[in-house]
Design a protein around this motif. Structure first.
Motif, mmCIF file in Angstrom:
data_model
loop_
_atom_site.group_PDB
_atom_site.id
_atom_site.type_symbol
_atom_site.label_atom_id
_atom_site.label_comp_id
_atom_site.label_asym_id
_atom_site.label_seq_id
_atom_site.Cartn_x
_atom_site.Cartn_y
_atom_site.Cartn_z
ATOM 1 N N UNK A 222 28.750 41.667 52.930
ATOM 2 C CA UNK A 222 28.239 40.359 52.519
ATOM 3 C C UNK A 222 28.700 40.010 51.111
ATOM 4 N N UNK A 223 28.612 40.991 50.219
ATOM 5 C CA UNK A 223 28.971 40.768 48.819
ATOM 6 C C UNK A 223 30.449 40.452 48.676
ATOM 7 N N UNK A 224 31.287 41.224 49.346
ATOM 8 C CA UNK A 224 32.734 41.023 49.219
ATOM 9 C C UNK A 224 33.186 39.736 49.910
ATOM 10 N N UNK A 225 32.506 39.353 50.972
ATOM 11 C CA UNK A 225 32.816 38.054 51.591
ATOM 12 C C UNK A 225 32.521 36.917 50.607
ATOM 13 N N UNK B 51 34.556 42.153 36.257
ATOM 14 C CA UNK B 51 33.347 42.390 37.033
ATOM 15 C C UNK B 51 33.440 43.704 37.809
ATOM 16 N N UNK B 52 32.320 44.420 37.851
ATOM 17 C CA UNK B 52 32.227 45.627 38.665
ATOM 18 C C UNK B 52 31.512 45.283 39.973
ATOM 19 N N UNK B 53 31.587 46.208 40.916
ATOM 20 C CA UNK B 53 30.887 46.014 42.185
ATOM 21 C C UNK B 53 29.393 45.827 41.932
ATOM 22 N N UNK B 54 28.826 46.685 41.063
ATOM 23 C CA UNK B 54 27.391 46.606 40.789
ATOM 24 C C UNK B 54 27.019 45.282 40.131
ATOM 25 N N UNK B 55 27.806 44.850 39.147
ATOM 26 C CA UNK B 55 27.505 43.620 38.432
ATOM 27 C C UNK B 55 27.584 42.400 39.326
ATOM 28 N N UNK B 56 28.632 42.332 40.144
ATOM 29 C CA UNK B 56 28.796 41.170 41.022
ATOM 30 C C UNK B 56 27.747 41.174 42.123
#
Length: 387
Positions: free
Chosen positions: A154-157, A77-82
Motif C-alpha cells: 500500500x505504501x509503495x503504491x 525519505x526512508x521507508x519508515x519516514x514515508x
C-alpha cells in the motif's frame, strides 16, 4: 498546469478560420518561480503539426517534470519516514480506528526494525524478498506476513502515485502460502443445548441474536432499540463497537464495507423474545439492547469471560463469540438434514460480506460437503437401466 498554444509564423489572412500555410504549433508552460532568483520559469517547445499534438506533448512534459520534482523532494525519505507520513496523513481517513492502530503496530514492530532505514527510492525487489524470507525464518504466521506486506505494498503504491518512485518493488514479491483457517462451530443440537442452559444469563440476548443473525460481535454490542423493528422483524446493521488505545471503547459507523450496512430479518420467536426483553428492561443511557454493567458498552474481555463460563455450565465444546457467527453461517449453508442448504448469495448478503468470494473462501469446507449431498440427491433420481 498553466500553458498556452499557438501556431508560430502563421501567414494566413485574418479572415481565414483555419491555417493553410503549414505553420507548426508550439506550447508554452508556466513552471512557477525559481526558488533562488524568484523569476518565473517557463518551458517552450514547437514543431507540432496539430494543436492536439502540442497539447499531448505539453501534458507528457508536465507529468515528467512533476515526477522529477517529486523524486527530488523524496530522495532523502526512508521507508519508515514515508510510511509514517502515509499512515498519518492519507490512510487515517480511509480506514477504521482499530485497523489504523493495527497498521501502526505492524509498522513499528515488524517493518521499521528491518527495512525502516532503507532509502525509499533505493528499495529493490530483492530487499523486500529478503525481508519476507526473514519473517518466514522467524516463524511468523503466513497470514501475519501477508498483512505486513499488504501495508508495504500500500505504501509503495502511494509512493508511485505521488511520483516519489516510478515502480513498486513490492508488486511481485513472493509470500508464503496461506490456508484459510477453519473455525470451530456447534451443531444444531449443541446450539440448542447452549441456549437452553444459558437462558438466564445476562448475555443470553447476545447469544440468541448471534446464532439467529450471524452478526459480528461488535455489531451486536452496538445494537440499540432504535435499530430493531419488532413489527417487521428486521434488524438494521450500520454500527459497531471499536476499541482503541487513544479513545477507549466507543460505537462508530461500520468501517468494513458498504455491504456491512444491511437489514436482517429475524425469526418470529426471536422478535417475540426481544419484545418481552424490551418491556422488562431498564432503559440504558445509550438505549442498547445489551448494555454493560460497569460501563455503557460491554467490553470484549467481559463478553469472552461471560461466554466461557456459560459454555462450561452448558457442557458444550468451547467456541469464541465470533464463532457464533460462523455457526450461523455454517448452519445456513450446510445441506439438509445438517442445515438449511441456503444459497451462497443470500448467506453472503446476510453476513455483510463484500462479495460472495469472501463467503466462498471462508466456508469452502462447508461447500465441499454440499457437493456430496448434491450427488446423493441426484442418485435418488436416477433411472439408468443396466445395459
Amino acid at each position: 498546469m498553466k500553458g498556452s498554444y499557438r501556431q508560430r509564423g502563421c501567414k494566413c489572412p485574418p479572415e481565414h478560420k483555419k491555417c493553410t500555410c503549414g505553420a507548426l504549433w508550439e506550447f508554452r508552460i508556466d513552471l512557477g518561480k525559481d526558488p533562488l532568483t524568484g523569476k518565473r520559469l517557463t518551458k517552450e517547445k514547437g514543431g507540432f503539426e496539430t494543436e492536439k499534438a502540442a497539447r499531448q506533448a505539453a501534458a507528457a512534459f508536465w507529468t515528467d517534470y512533476q515526477r522529477g520534482m517529486a523524486a527530488t523532494r523524496g530522495d532523502r525519505k526512508t521507508v519508515a519516514g514515508f510510511m509514517k507520513e502515509f499512515l498519518e496523513v492519507t490512510l487515517v481517513n480511509e480506514i477504521g480506528s482499530t485497523t489504523y492502530e493495527n497498521k501502526l503496530a505492524i509498522m513499528e514492530n515488524h517493518i521499521v526494525p528491518q527495512i525502516g532505514n532503507l532509502k525509499l527510492q533505493k528499495v529493490t525487489h530483492a530487499d523486500l524478498q529478503r525481508f519476507v524470507n526473514t519473517l518466514v525464518a522467524e516463524g511468523l504466521n503466513p497470514g501475519t506476513i501477508r498483512n505486513i506486506m499488504r501495508l508495504v505494498n500500500q505504501t509503495l503504491r502511494h509512493a508511485v502515485v505521488t511520483g516519489v518512485i516510478f515502480t513498486n518493488p513490492a508488486a511481485h514479491v513472493k509470500k508464503p502460502g496461506y490456508k484459510q483457517k477453519t473455525h470451530n462451530v456447534w451443531t444444531k443440537e449443541e446450539w440448542t443445548k447452549f441456549l437452553t442452559s444459558s437462558a438466564k444469563s445476562r448475555l443470553y440476548p447476545f447469544y440468541l441474536i448471534a446464532l439467529n443473525t450471524g452478526m459480528r460481535p461488535g455489531e451486536i454490542l452496538a445494537l440499540d432499540w432504535d435499530h430493531v423493528d419488532l413489527k417487521r422483524r428486521v434488524i438494521r446493521v450500520d454500527r459497531t463497537v471499536v476499541y482503541t488505545k487513544s479513545k477507549g471503547i466507543e460505537i462508530k459507523p461500520s468501517p468494513k464495507t458498504d455491504s456491512s450496512n444491511r437489514s436482517i430479518t429475524i425469526p418470529e420467536s426471536v422478535a417475540a423474545y426481544l419484545k418481552r426483553l424490551k418491556l422488562g428492561q431498564k432503559l440504558s443511557r445509550l438505549n442498547l439492547i445489551i448494555p454493560g454493567q460497569r460501563s455503557d458498552i460491554v467490553y470484549n474481555s467481559a463478553l469472552n469471560k461471560g461466554m466461557k463460563n456459560d459454555i462450561e455450565a452448558a457442557g458444550v465444546p468451547y467456541i469464541t463469540p465470533h464463532e457464533l457467527r460462523h455457526t450461523h453461517a455454517t448452519f445456513l449453508l450446510s445441506p439438509k438434514p445438517f442445515g438449511l442448504g441456503i444459497g451462497i448469495k443470500a448467506v453472503s448478503e446476510r453476513l455483510g460480506h463484500a462479495s460472495t468470494t469472501v463467503t466462498l473462501n471462508t466456508y469452502a469446507h462447508v461447500l465441499e460437503n454440499m457437493q456430496d449431498a448434491i450427488a446423493e440427491a441426484l442418485e435418488e433420481t436416477q433411472t439408468i437401466t443396466n445395459m
